[in-house]
Design a protein around this motif. Structure first.
Motif, mmCIF file in Angstrom:
data_model
loop_
_atom_site.group_PDB
_atom_site.id
_atom_site.type_symbol
_atom_site.label_atom_id
_atom_site.label_comp_id
_atom_site.label_asym_id
_atom_site.label_seq_id
_atom_site.Cartn_x
_atom_site.Cartn_y
_atom_site.Cartn_z
ATOM 1 N N ARG A 10 0.865 -1.179 0.000
ATOM 2 C CA ARG A 10 0.000 0.000 0.000
ATOM 3 C C ARG A 10 0.896 1.222 0.000
ATOM 4 N NH1 ARG A 10 -4.554 -1.648 4.465
ATOM 5 N NH2 ARG A 10 -5.434 -3.292 3.199
ATOM 6 N N GLN A 11 0.973 1.885 -1.134
ATOM 7 C CA GLN A 11 1.849 3.049 -1.198
ATOM 8 C C GLN A 11 1.335 4.058 -2.205
ATOM 9 O OE1 GLN A 11 6.006 2.715 -1.304
ATOM 10 N NE2 GLN A 11 6.103 1.064 0.170
ATOM 11 N N VAL A 21 7.118 -10.284 -3.503
ATOM 12 C CA VAL A 21 6.529 -9.286 -4.388
ATOM 13 C C VAL A 21 6.900 -7.907 -3.854
ATOM 14 C CG1 VAL A 21 4.398 -8.420 -5.424
ATOM 15 C CG2 VAL A 21 4.598 -10.856 -4.847
ATOM 16 N N PRO A 22 7.895 -7.245 -4.469
ATOM 17 C CA PRO A 22 8.248 -5.899 -4.017
ATOM 18 C C PRO A 22 7.288 -4.864 -4.598
ATOM 19 C CG PRO A 22 9.698 -6.570 -5.795
ATOM 20 C CD PRO A 22 8.784 -7.738 -5.507
ATOM 21 N N ILE A 23 7.126 -3.753 -3.919
ATOM 22 C CA ILE A 23 6.262 -2.687 -4.422
ATOM 23 C C ILE A 23 6.798 -2.174 -5.758
ATOM 24 C CG2 ILE A 23 7.389 -0.776 -3.195
ATOM 25 C CD1 ILE A 23 3.591 -1.224 -3.603
ATOM 26 N N SER A 24 8.104 -2.318 -5.968
ATOM 27 C CA SER A 24 8.712 -1.870 -7.232
ATOM 28 C C SER A 24 8.303 -2.749 -8.415
ATOM 29 C CB SER A 24 10.235 -1.849 -7.106
ATOM 30 O OG SER A 24 10.724 -3.151 -6.829
ATOM 31 N N ALA A 25 7.609 -3.862 -8.168
ATOM 32 C CA ALA A 25 7.129 -4.713 -9.262
ATOM 33 C C ALA A 25 5.960 -4.059 -9.990
ATOM 34 C CB ALA A 25 6.707 -6.081 -8.731
ATOM 35 N N PHE A 26 5.388 -3.002 -9.403
ATOM 36 C CA PHE A 26 4.209 -2.370 -9.979
ATOM 37 C C PHE A 26 4.542 -0.988 -10.529
ATOM 38 C CE2 PHE A 26 2.912 -5.165 -6.539
ATOM 39 C CZ PHE A 26 2.127 -6.061 -7.252
ATOM 40 N N GLU A 27 4.066 -0.731 -11.727
ATOM 41 C CA GLU A 27 4.211 0.580 -12.358
ATOM 42 C C GLU A 27 2.855 0.966 -12.920
ATOM 43 O OE1 GLU A 27 6.168 2.650 -16.339
ATOM 44 O OE2 GLU A 27 6.771 0.618 -15.789
ATOM 45 N N LEU A 28 2.442 2.185 -12.673
ATOM 46 C CA LEU A 28 1.247 2.733 -13.297
ATOM 47 C C LEU A 28 1.723 3.617 -14.444
ATOM 48 C CD1 LEU A 28 -0.657 3.565 -10.013
ATOM 49 C CD2 LEU A 28 -1.361 1.879 -11.721
ATOM 50 N N ARG A 29 1.102 3.488 -15.601
ATOM 51 C CA ARG A 29 1.492 4.317 -16.744
ATOM 52 C C ARG A 29 0.229 4.905 -17.346
ATOM 53 N NH1 ARG A 29 5.654 2.348 -21.055
ATOM 54 N NH2 ARG A 29 6.744 1.743 -19.153
ATOM 55 N N ASP A 30 0.262 6.224 -17.608
ATOM 56 C CA ASP A 30 -0.936 6.860 -18.161
ATOM 57 C C ASP A 30 -0.873 6.906 -19.685
ATOM 58 O OD1 ASP A 30 0.414 9.213 -18.986
ATOM 59 O OD2 ASP A 30 -0.094 10.283 -17.149
ATOM 60 N N SER A 31 -1.953 7.363 -20.296
ATOM 61 C CA SER A 31 -2.065 7.338 -21.752
ATOM 62 C C SER A 31 -1.138 8.329 -22.439
ATOM 63 C CB SER A 31 -3.514 7.595 -22.172
ATOM 64 O OG SER A 31 -3.990 8.810 -21.631
ATOM 65 N N GLY A 72 10.920 3.344 -2.010
ATOM 66 C CA GLY A 72 11.090 2.440 -0.869
ATOM 67 C C GLY A 72 11.219 0.997 -1.297
ATOM 68 N N GLY A 73 11.578 0.178 -0.351
ATOM 69 C CA GLY A 73 11.819 -1.229 -0.624
ATOM 70 C C GLY A 73 10.789 -2.149 -0.019
ATOM 71 N N LEU A 87 7.698 -8.934 -12.550
ATOM 72 C CA LEU A 87 8.214 -9.811 -11.508
ATOM 73 C C LEU A 87 9.136 -10.841 -12.181
ATOM 74 C CD1 LEU A 87 7.867 -10.028 -8.451
ATOM 75 C CD2 LEU A 87 6.064 -11.688 -8.850
ATOM 76 N N PRO A 88 10.382 -10.412 -12.525
ATOM 77 C CA PRO A 88 11.300 -11.312 -13.232
ATOM 78 C C PRO A 88 11.479 -12.615 -12.487
ATOM 79 C CG PRO A 88 12.196 -9.099 -13.118
ATOM 80 C CD PRO A 88 10.974 -9.124 -12.239
ATOM 81 N N PRO A 89 11.643 -13.699 -13.187
ATOM 82 C CA PRO A 89 11.901 -13.829 -14.620
ATOM 83 C C PRO A 89 10.637 -13.866 -15.474
ATOM 84 C CG PRO A 89 12.047 -15.990 -13.636
ATOM 85 C CD PRO A 89 11.760 -15.016 -12.512
ATOM 86 N N ASP A 90 9.444 -13.687 -14.889
ATOM 87 C CA ASP A 90 8.202 -13.693 -15.651
ATOM 88 C C ASP A 90 8.155 -12.489 -16.587
ATOM 89 O OD1 ASP A 90 7.686 -15.769 -13.907
ATOM 90 O OD2 ASP A 90 6.229 -14.650 -12.706
ATOM 91 N N LEU A 91 7.473 -12.648 -17.710
ATOM 92 C CA LEU A 91 7.252 -11.521 -18.609
ATOM 93 C C LEU A 91 6.305 -10.531 -17.941
ATOM 94 C CD1 LEU A 91 6.812 -13.385 -22.005
ATOM 95 C CD2 LEU A 91 8.799 -12.076 -21.225
ATOM 96 N N PRO A 92 6.417 -9.244 -18.262
ATOM 97 C CA PRO A 92 5.508 -8.255 -17.667
ATOM 98 C C PRO A 92 4.051 -8.534 -18.035
ATOM 99 C CG PRO A 92 7.358 -7.182 -18.746
ATOM 100 C CD PRO A 92 7.416 -8.625 -19.128
ATOM 101 N N ALA A 93 3.162 -8.238 -17.103
ATOM 102 C CA ALA A 93 1.721 -8.364 -17.328
ATOM 103 C C ALA A 93 1.124 -6.960 -17.324
ATOM 104 C CB ALA A 93 1.085 -9.212 -16.234
ATOM 105 N N GLN A 94 0.190 -6.714 -18.235
ATOM 106 C CA GLN A 94 -0.417 -5.394 -18.363
ATOM 107 C C GLN A 94 -1.928 -5.480 -18.162
ATOM 108 O OE1 GLN A 94 0.631 -3.612 -22.122
ATOM 109 N NE2 GLN A 94 2.643 -4.552 -22.113
#
Length: 190
Positions: free
Chosen positions: A38-39, A124-134, A143-144, A175-182
């Motif tokens: 939660r961040q 699962v680190p919080i850094s595994a998540f990225e939000l990207r806008d249009s 943070g870690g 979440l390496p080595p998995d391919l990114p999920a969108q």
């Protein structure tokens, strides 16, 4: 003379029950939840060589989803919440489910959970998540913080960010080595 045995719980059991009740009260009902995912996410330079962002315009959706996307924008615009366009993303090890998009004090909260669907523990680190806008802008958390999930275990996921008006939004899970999920969460209505 017959002596009666005391009835009820022994005094040590009452002490244990009171102690457990105090622990539950102090955790405000979140005894078994992991608050590490939660961040607040802040605007960052878009990483070079990142995942190309697909079209987050409403025209990229089938007609039935276009209506749902417009309804979602209306709900968020009036202060309500709604379900995202693509609520689930799956990698070989985790399932990311976003149940709700909720506006909150000028920010947008992305609320869901992450479940370990693999056969081994996964961090699962919080850094595994990225939000990207249009517009291609990236939002990441500092943070870690992380959660270690056993097989079948879930953790709440709550990502908060400030999304410029009218932009679509995607959640990318790396979440390496998995391919990114969108996941397309919101699409732009233009």
């Amino acid at each position: 003379m017959v002596t009666e045995k005391p009835r009820g719980l022994p005094i040590w059991a009452w002490g244990a029950l009171v102690g457990l009740a105090l622990i539950i009260l102090s955790s405000r009902g979140h005894l078994f939840e992991n608050p590490n995912l939660r961040q607040h996410f802040a605007l960052q330079p878009t990483p070079a060589g990142g995942v190309p962002i697909p079209d987050l315009g409403i025209g990229s959706l089938p007609p039935d989803l276009q209506d749902a996307a417009r309804k979602l924008w209306h709900q968020i615009g009036t202060g309500g919440s709604g379900a995202p366009i693509e609520p689930v993303a799956i990698t070989p090890r985790v399932r990311v489910e976003v149940r709700e998009l909720r506006p909150s004090s000028g920010s947008l909260r992305v609320i869901g959970n992450v479940t370990n669907i693999g056969t081994a523990d996964v961090q699962v680190p919080i850094s595994a998540f990225e939000l990207r806008d249009s517009a291609g802008a990236s939002y990441i958390a500092g943070g870690g913080a992380s959660a270690t999930l056993r097989p079948g275990e879930s953790s709440p996921l709550e990502l908060t960010m400030t999304l410029p008006t009218g932009r679509g939004l995607m959640l990318i899970t790396r979440l390496p080595p998995d391919l990114p999920a969108q996941q397309k969460l919101l699409v732009a209505d233009s």
